[in-house]
Design a protein around this motif. Structure first.
Motif, PDB file in Angstrom:
ATOM      1  N   ASP A  51      -1.071  -0.949  -3.881  1.00 11.57           N
ATOM      2  CA  ASP A  51      -2.476  -1.230  -3.622  1.00 11.57           C
ATOM      3  C   ASP A  51      -2.623  -1.868  -2.243  1.00 11.57           C
ATOM      4  O   ASP A  51      -1.650  -2.327  -1.639  1.00 11.57           O
ATOM      5  N   SER A  68       4.028 -10.939   3.931  1.00  9.33           N
ATOM      6  CA  SER A  68       4.936 -10.306   4.913  1.00  9.33           C
ATOM      7  C   SER A  68       4.383  -8.921   5.212  1.00  9.33           C
ATOM      8  O   SER A  68       4.898  -7.908   4.741  1.00  9.33           O
ATOM      9  N   ARG A  99       0.831  -1.217   0.000  1.00  4.94           N
ATOM     10  CA  ARG A  99       0.000   0.000   0.000  1.00  4.94           C
ATOM     11  C   ARG A  99       0.859   1.258   0.000  1.00  4.94           C
ATOM     12  O   ARG A  99       0.396   2.333  -0.346  1.00  4.94           O
TER      13      ARG A  99
HETATM   14  C1  LIG Z   1      12.433   2.450  15.223  1.00  9.63           C
HETATM   15  C2  LIG Z   1      12.830   1.149  14.582  1.00  9.63           C
HETATM   16  C3  LIG Z   1      14.171   0.892  14.313  1.00  9.63           C
HETATM   17  C4  LIG Z   1      14.557  -0.314  13.741  1.00  9.63           C
HETATM   18  N1  LIG Z   1      15.882  -0.532  13.477  1.00  9.63           N
HETATM   19  C5  LIG Z   1      16.264  -1.680  12.924  1.00  9.63           C
HETATM   20  C6  LIG Z   1      17.636  -1.936  12.629  1.00  9.63           C
HETATM   21  O1  LIG Z   1      18.507  -1.097  12.870  1.00  9.63           O
HETATM   22  N2  LIG Z   1      17.963  -3.112  12.063  1.00  9.63           N
HETATM   23  C7  LIG Z   1      17.023  -4.064  11.785  1.00  9.63           C
HETATM   24  O2  LIG Z   1      17.383  -5.129  11.278  1.00  9.63           O
HETATM   25  N3  LIG Z   1      15.721  -3.860  12.043  1.00  9.63           N
HETATM   26  C8  LIG Z   1      15.320  -2.698  12.603  1.00  9.63           C
HETATM   27  N4  LIG Z   1      13.999  -2.507  12.885  1.00  9.63           N
HETATM   28  C9  LIG Z   1      13.055  -3.566  12.611  1.00  9.63           C
HETATM   29  C10 LIG Z   1      12.711  -3.624  11.136  1.00  9.63           C
HETATM   30  O3  LIG Z   1      12.261  -2.346  10.687  1.00  9.63           O
HETATM   31  C11 LIG Z   1      11.591  -4.631  10.958  1.00  9.63           C
HETATM   32  O4  LIG Z   1      12.003  -5.844  11.531  1.00  9.63           O
HETATM   33  C12 LIG Z   1      11.313  -4.857   9.500  1.00  9.63           C
HETATM   34  O5  LIG Z   1      10.870  -3.657   8.903  1.00  9.63           O
HETATM   35  C13 LIG Z   1      10.232  -5.886   9.348  1.00  9.63           C
HETATM   36  O6  LIG Z   1      10.070  -6.092   7.954  1.00  9.63           O
HETATM   37  P1  LIG Z   1       8.742  -6.658   7.397  1.00  9.63           P
HETATM   38  O7  LIG Z   1       8.905  -6.748   5.910  1.00  9.63           O
HETATM   39  O8  LIG Z   1       8.359  -7.886   8.152  1.00  9.63           O
HETATM   40  O9  LIG Z   1       7.637  -5.556   7.760  1.00  9.63           O
HETATM   41  P2  LIG Z   1       7.491  -4.064   7.272  1.00  9.63           P
HETATM   42  O10 LIG Z   1       8.814  -3.431   7.006  1.00  9.63           O
HETATM   43  O11 LIG Z   1       6.571  -3.421   8.253  1.00  9.63           O
HETATM   44  O12 LIG Z   1       6.766  -4.218   5.868  1.00  9.63           O
HETATM   45  C14 LIG Z   1       5.423  -4.645   5.777  1.00  9.63           C
HETATM   46  C15 LIG Z   1       4.841  -3.998   4.546  1.00  9.63           C
HETATM   47  O13 LIG Z   1       3.556  -4.560   4.300  1.00  9.63           O
HETATM   48  C16 LIG Z   1       2.712  -3.537   3.820  1.00  9.63           C
HETATM   49  N5  LIG Z   1       1.335  -3.942   4.095  1.00  9.63           N
HETATM   50  C17 LIG Z   1       0.804  -4.383   5.271  1.00  9.63           C
HETATM   51  N6  LIG Z   1      -0.491  -4.723   5.118  1.00  9.63           N
HETATM   52  C18 LIG Z   1      -0.782  -4.500   3.810  1.00  9.63           C
HETATM   53  C19 LIG Z   1      -1.973  -4.659   3.027  1.00  9.63           C
HETATM   54  N7  LIG Z   1      -3.113  -5.135   3.544  1.00  9.63           N
HETATM   55  N8  LIG Z   1      -1.933  -4.320   1.714  1.00  9.63           N
HETATM   56  C20 LIG Z   1      -0.782  -3.837   1.166  1.00  9.63           C
HETATM   57  N9  LIG Z   1       0.358  -3.674   1.849  1.00  9.63           N
HETATM   58  C21 LIG Z   1       0.360  -3.991   3.160  1.00  9.63           C
HETATM   59  C22 LIG Z   1       3.123  -2.282   4.592  1.00  9.63           C
HETATM   60  O14 LIG Z   1       2.798  -1.120   3.840  1.00  9.63           O
HETATM   61  C23 LIG Z   1       4.639  -2.488   4.690  1.00  9.63           C
HETATM   62  O15 LIG Z   1       5.357  -1.832   3.644  1.00  9.63           O
HETATM   63  C24 LIG Z   1      13.575  -1.297  13.433  1.00  9.63           C
HETATM   64  C25 LIG Z   1      12.219  -1.024  13.664  1.00  9.63           C
HETATM   65  C26 LIG Z   1      11.843   0.174  14.234  1.00  9.63           C
HETATM   66  C27 LIG Z   1      10.374   0.449  14.486  1.00  9.63           C
END
Ligand SMILES: Cc1cc2nc3c(=O)[nH]c(=O)nc-3n(C[C@H](O)[C@H](O)[C@H](O)COP(=O)(O)OP(=O)(O)OC[C@H]3O[C@@H](n4cnc5c(N)ncnc54)[C@H](O)[C@@H]3O)c2cc1C
Length: 131
Positions: free
Chosen positions: A49, A76, A8
């Motif tokens: 989307d 994810s 999205r």
């Molecule tokens: C302040 C902070 C600092 C951090 N620092 C670090 C660091 O230094 N090193 C590290 O390794 N990790 C760090 N992290 C953790 C890291 O950001 C997360 O572990 C990582 O982003 C998780 O990745 P992900 O792909 O699982 O989720 P996300 O990065 O949250 O991605 C999920 C995606 O799914 C999309 N999405 C969700 N639902 C829908 C839907 N229904 N339709 C369309 N799209 C959707 C969202 O828009 C998003 O882009 C940090 C986190 C925070 C909050």
């Protein structure tokens, strides 16, 4: 095999640099990379989307504007903030998850620190993971 990423949001944010936005060393746009750009370079299609539902039987992803077929699906969707019932935290705190959150914290810190007439104290609630 064609790969499509549905998100999205428009950007990939380099979250390890998010603190630089809070300190004012960087702006949100400095740590955001357009998904269409980086995915395009890798030959991956990007659909901006909202995913609404899945049909696992017929292998379809329903978004707000289309239906996508798939052979393999990777989900994810990330995580949401959790306030672990800390009273008042959800109502009164800033979120700290996205570059936009960090810009709001930066702006509020700047205005707090600009007011030389009052001492200011800051509380950080949480920051870990409940297991
Ligand atoms: C302040 C902070 C600092 C951090 N620092 C670090 C660091 O230094 N090193 C590290 O390794 N990790 C760090 N992290 C953790 C890291 O950001 C997360 O572990 C990582 O982003 C998780 O990745 P992900 O792909 O699982 O989720 P996300 O990065 O949250 O991605 C999920 C995606 O799914 C999309 N999405 C969700 N639902 C829908 C839907 N229904 N339709 C369309 N799209 C959707 C969202 O828009 C998003 O882009 C940090 C986190 C925070 C909050």
């Amino acid at each position: 095999m064609p790969i499509t990423l549905v998100d999205r949001g428009e950007y990939h944010s380099f979250i390890p640099s998010i603190h630089e936005i809070v300190s004012g060393a960087n702006r949100a746009r400095d740590i955001q990379i357009p998904l269409a750009l980086i995915l395009g370079l890798a030959g991956i299609a990007f659909v901006r989307d909202e995913v609404l539902s899945l049909d696992l039987e017929s292998k379809k992803v329903l978004t707000s504007s289309r239906i996508l077929d798939y052979d393999y699906l990777v989900l994810s969707s990330g995580v949401e903030n959790n306030f672990y019932d800390v009273r008042g935290a959800e109502t009164f705190s800033h979120r700290f998850r996205s570059p936009e959150d960090a810009e709001r914290i930066h702006a509020d810190l700047c205005s707090l620190l600009a007011d030389k007439t009052q001492a200011c104290s800051i509380v950080i609630a949480g920051g870990g993971r409940k297991v």
